[in-house]
Scaffold this motif. Structure first.
Motif, PDB file in Angstrom:
ATOM      1  N   TRP A 130     -53.368 -34.039 125.750  1.00  0.00           N
ATOM      2  CA  TRP A 130     -54.618 -34.160 125.254  1.00  0.00           C
ATOM      3  C   TRP A 130     -54.846 -34.889 124.154  1.00  0.00           C
ATOM      4  O   TRP A 130     -55.270 -34.436 123.215  1.00  0.00           O
ATOM      5  CB  TRP A 130     -55.357 -32.834 125.221  1.00  0.00           C
ATOM      6  CG  TRP A 130     -55.284 -32.108 126.553  1.00  0.00           C
ATOM      7  CD1 TRP A 130     -54.469 -31.059 127.037  1.00  0.00           C
ATOM      8  CD2 TRP A 130     -56.350 -32.043 127.548  1.00  0.00           C
ATOM      9  NE1 TRP A 130     -54.895 -30.615 128.240  1.00  0.00           N
ATOM     10  CE2 TRP A 130     -55.900 -31.253 128.769  1.00  0.00           C
ATOM     11  CE3 TRP A 130     -57.460 -32.970 127.722  1.00  0.00           C
ATOM     12  CZ2 TRP A 130     -56.650 -31.075 129.985  1.00  0.00           C
ATOM     13  CZ3 TRP A 130     -58.143 -32.636 128.929  1.00  0.00           C
ATOM     14  CH2 TRP A 130     -57.605 -31.978 129.882  1.00  0.00           C
ATOM     15  N   PRO A 131     -54.048 -35.981 124.024  1.00  0.00           N
ATOM     16  CA  PRO A 131     -54.251 -37.125 122.813  1.00  0.00           C
ATOM     17  C   PRO A 131     -55.557 -37.343 122.538  1.00  0.00           C
ATOM     18  O   PRO A 131     -55.672 -37.720 121.186  1.00  0.00           O
ATOM     19  CB  PRO A 131     -53.195 -37.862 123.252  1.00  0.00           C
ATOM     20  CG  PRO A 131     -53.450 -38.069 124.525  1.00  0.00           C
ATOM     21  CD  PRO A 131     -53.304 -36.619 125.022  1.00  0.00           C
ATOM     22  N   GLN A 132     -56.499 -37.295 123.441  1.00  0.00           N
ATOM     23  CA  GLN A 132     -57.845 -37.941 123.105  1.00  0.00           C
ATOM     24  C   GLN A 132     -58.473 -36.689 121.905  1.00  0.00           C
ATOM     25  O   GLN A 132     -59.216 -37.372 121.154  1.00  0.00           O
ATOM     26  CB  GLN A 132     -58.789 -37.716 124.333  1.00  0.00           C
ATOM     27  CG  GLN A 132     -58.703 -36.614 125.180  1.00  0.00           C
ATOM     28  CD  GLN A 132     -57.760 -36.516 126.170  1.00  0.00           C
ATOM     29  OE1 GLN A 132     -56.638 -36.701 126.049  1.00  0.00           O
ATOM     30  NE2 GLN A 132     -58.123 -35.905 127.148  1.00  0.00           N
ATOM     31  N   ARG A 133     -57.949 -35.857 121.794  1.00  0.00           N
ATOM     32  CA  ARG A 133     -58.549 -34.800 120.688  1.00  0.00           C
ATOM     33  C   ARG A 133     -58.065 -35.487 119.310  1.00  0.00           C
ATOM     34  O   ARG A 133     -58.761 -35.086 118.172  1.00  0.00           O
ATOM     35  CB  ARG A 133     -57.843 -33.543 120.693  1.00  0.00           C
ATOM     36  CG  ARG A 133     -58.046 -32.533 122.066  1.00  0.00           C
ATOM     37  CD  ARG A 133     -59.646 -32.204 121.847  1.00  0.00           C
ATOM     38  NE  ARG A 133     -59.428 -31.030 122.885  1.00  0.00           N
ATOM     39  CZ  ARG A 133     -60.616 -31.119 123.978  1.00  0.00           C
ATOM     40  NH1 ARG A 133     -61.599 -31.906 123.905  1.00  0.00           N
ATOM     41  NH2 ARG A 133     -60.591 -30.026 124.623  1.00  0.00           N
ATOM     42  N   LEU A 134     -57.240 -36.536 119.073  1.00  0.00           N
ATOM     43  CA  LEU A 134     -56.920 -36.997 117.939  1.00  0.00           C
ATOM     44  C   LEU A 134     -57.959 -38.189 117.617  1.00  0.00           C
ATOM     45  O   LEU A 134     -57.964 -38.718 116.393  1.00  0.00           O
ATOM     46  CB  LEU A 134     -55.663 -37.801 118.153  1.00  0.00           C
ATOM     47  CG  LEU A 134     -54.285 -36.798 118.398  1.00  0.00           C
ATOM     48  CD1 LEU A 134     -53.133 -37.504 118.425  1.00  0.00           C
ATOM     49  CD2 LEU A 134     -54.077 -36.009 117.023  1.00  0.00           C
ATOM     50  N   GLU A 135     -59.018 -38.456 118.496  1.00  0.00           N
ATOM     51  CA  GLU A 135     -60.133 -39.252 118.310  1.00  0.00           C
ATOM     52  C   GLU A 135     -59.494 -40.409 117.493  1.00  0.00           C
ATOM     53  O   GLU A 135     -60.259 -40.946 116.672  1.00  0.00           O
ATOM     54  CB  GLU A 135     -60.953 -38.702 117.385  1.00  0.00           C
ATOM     55  CG  GLU A 135     -61.578 -37.334 117.869  1.00  0.00           C
ATOM     56  CD  GLU A 135     -62.661 -36.493 117.012  1.00  0.00           C
ATOM     57  OE1 GLU A 135     -62.867 -37.017 115.926  1.00  0.00           O
ATOM     58  OE2 GLU A 135     -62.902 -35.585 117.228  1.00  0.00           O
ATOM     59  N   GLY A 136     -58.556 -41.142 118.439  1.00  0.00           N
ATOM     60  CA  GLY A 136     -58.371 -42.302 117.842  1.00  0.00           C
ATOM     61  C   GLY A 136     -57.113 -42.606 117.087  1.00  0.00           C
ATOM     62  O   GLY A 136     -56.729 -43.759 116.519  1.00  0.00           O
ATOM     63  N   ARG A 137     -56.586 -41.375 116.278  1.00  0.00           N
ATOM     64  CA  ARG A 137     -55.783 -41.350 115.462  1.00  0.00           C
ATOM     65  C   ARG A 137     -54.396 -41.236 115.982  1.00  0.00           C
ATOM     66  O   ARG A 137     -53.686 -40.158 115.636  1.00  0.00           O
ATOM     67  CB  ARG A 137     -55.927 -40.325 114.370  1.00  0.00           C
ATOM     68  CG  ARG A 137     -57.368 -40.661 113.659  1.00  0.00           C
ATOM     69  CD  ARG A 137     -57.686 -39.474 112.557  1.00  0.00           C
ATOM     70  NE  ARG A 137     -56.567 -39.028 111.626  1.00  0.00           N
ATOM     71  CZ  ARG A 137     -56.576 -37.827 111.049  1.00  0.00           C
ATOM     72  NH1 ARG A 137     -57.751 -37.136 111.004  1.00  0.00           N
ATOM     73  NH2 ARG A 137     -55.519 -37.626 110.284  1.00  0.00           N
ATOM     74  N   SER A 179     -60.175 -28.511 117.580  1.00  0.00           N
ATOM     75  CA  SER A 179     -61.486 -28.944 117.444  1.00  0.00           C
ATOM     76  C   SER A 179     -61.706 -30.022 116.244  1.00  0.00           C
ATOM     77  O   SER A 179     -62.657 -30.650 116.352  1.00  0.00           O
ATOM     78  CB  SER A 179     -62.510 -27.834 116.771  1.00  0.00           C
ATOM     79  OG  SER A 179     -61.805 -27.310 115.579  1.00  0.00           O
ATOM     80  N   ASN A 180     -60.579 -30.391 115.551  1.00  0.00           N
ATOM     81  CA  ASN A 180     -60.504 -31.165 114.600  1.00  0.00           C
ATOM     82  C   ASN A 180     -59.397 -32.235 114.576  1.00  0.00           C
ATOM     83  O   ASN A 180     -58.382 -31.491 114.783  1.00  0.00           O
ATOM     84  CB  ASN A 180     -60.695 -30.823 113.204  1.00  0.00           C
ATOM     85  CG  ASN A 180     -60.858 -31.793 111.928  1.00  0.00           C
ATOM     86  OD1 ASN A 180     -59.969 -32.833 112.026  1.00  0.00           O
ATOM     87  ND2 ASN A 180     -61.997 -31.711 111.360  1.00  0.00           N
ATOM     88  N   PRO A 181     -59.278 -33.631 114.667  1.00  0.00           N
ATOM     89  CA  PRO A 181     -57.928 -34.141 114.829  1.00  0.00           C
ATOM     90  C   PRO A 181     -57.055 -33.717 113.740  1.00  0.00           C
ATOM     91  O   PRO A 181     -55.571 -33.933 113.664  1.00  0.00           O
ATOM     92  CB  PRO A 181     -58.082 -35.587 114.772  1.00  0.00           C
ATOM     93  CG  PRO A 181     -59.676 -35.786 114.456  1.00  0.00           C
ATOM     94  CD  PRO A 181     -60.395 -34.525 114.738  1.00  0.00           C
ATOM     95  N   ASP A 182     -57.477 -33.443 112.509  1.00  0.00           N
ATOM     96  CA  ASP A 182     -56.618 -33.088 111.284  1.00  0.00           C
ATOM     97  C   ASP A 182     -55.657 -31.741 111.710  1.00  0.00           C
ATOM     98  O   ASP A 182     -54.673 -31.785 111.148  1.00  0.00           O
ATOM     99  CB  ASP A 182     -57.442 -32.826 110.091  1.00  0.00           C
ATOM    100  CG  ASP A 182     -58.233 -34.016 109.550  1.00  0.00           C
ATOM    101  OD1 ASP A 182     -57.843 -35.090 109.766  1.00  0.00           O
ATOM    102  OD2 ASP A 182     -59.241 -33.726 108.661  1.00  0.00           O
ATOM    103  N   GLU A 183     -56.181 -31.071 112.424  1.00  0.00           N
ATOM    104  CA  GLU A 183     -55.345 -29.853 113.089  1.00  0.00           C
ATOM    105  C   GLU A 183     -54.009 -30.154 113.685  1.00  0.00           C
ATOM    106  O   GLU A 183     -53.138 -29.497 113.242  1.00  0.00           O
ATOM    107  CB  GLU A 183     -56.093 -28.918 113.915  1.00  0.00           C
ATOM    108  CG  GLU A 183     -57.420 -28.313 113.305  1.00  0.00           C
ATOM    109  CD  GLU A 183     -58.054 -27.564 114.355  1.00  0.00           C
ATOM    110  OE1 GLU A 183     -57.787 -26.239 114.327  1.00  0.00           O
ATOM    111  OE2 GLU A 183     -58.867 -28.063 114.985  1.00  0.00           O
TER     112      GLU A 183
END
Length: 148
Positions: free
Chosen positions: A107-114, A84-88
């Motif tokens: 599912w790298p899009q969960r990293l929201e650009g990071r 739910s959060n890229p920090d995870e």
């Protein structure tokens, strides 16, 4: 950018084996595509090419990460679908996986650009009964010869 036509599951597996031969420590492979596109098929073929042909390769959907030892580097297979959060991703060891090893990320899009700098983005799309893979190189992958 390279576009590959994958007419069947065997072609998707062959792509996984070809990618395995090109990997170096510090690399990331980022797999995107809808459910059922073949991300897990590609990942299993890649992991088995680096370990053993009969390696058990469970989906890391619930464990989030599976670790494998290969002859040349450790490999971490991440499935970020449930994050739910890229920090995870970094809390479960993404940075550590890239420090001397390789990260295979579904599912790298969960990293929201990071995203990792040295990566190969592989987007698999359904194309009728076949699939199409669009591959884009970043960082150390740029200019690297990849044999598909």
């Amino acid at each position: 950018m390279t576009t590959l036509h994958l007419p069947d599951e065997a072609a998707t597996q062959q792509l996984g084996r070809a990618l395995a031969a090109s990997l170096r420590p510090g690399d990331a492979l980022c797999l995107t595509g809808p459910l059922g596109a073949g991300k897990s098929t590609l990942a299993r073929a890649l992991i088995r090419a680096l370990t053993t042909p009969d390696e058990e390769v469970p989906s890391p959907t619930f464990t989030l990460v599976q670790l494998y030892e290969t002859a040349t580097f450790p490999l971490a297979h991440f499935d970020l679908y449930r994050l739910s959060n890229p920090d995870e991703a970094y809390e479960i060891g993404l940075d550590e996986a890239l420090d001397g090893g390789v990260a295979l990320i579904e599912w790298p899009q969960r990293l929201e650009g990071r995203l990792p700098a040295n990566r190969l983005d592989i987007d698999i799309a359904l194309d009728g009964d076949a699939r199409r893979a669009v591959i884009v190189a970043h960082g150390s992958f740029e200019g690297r010869t990849l044999e598909f």
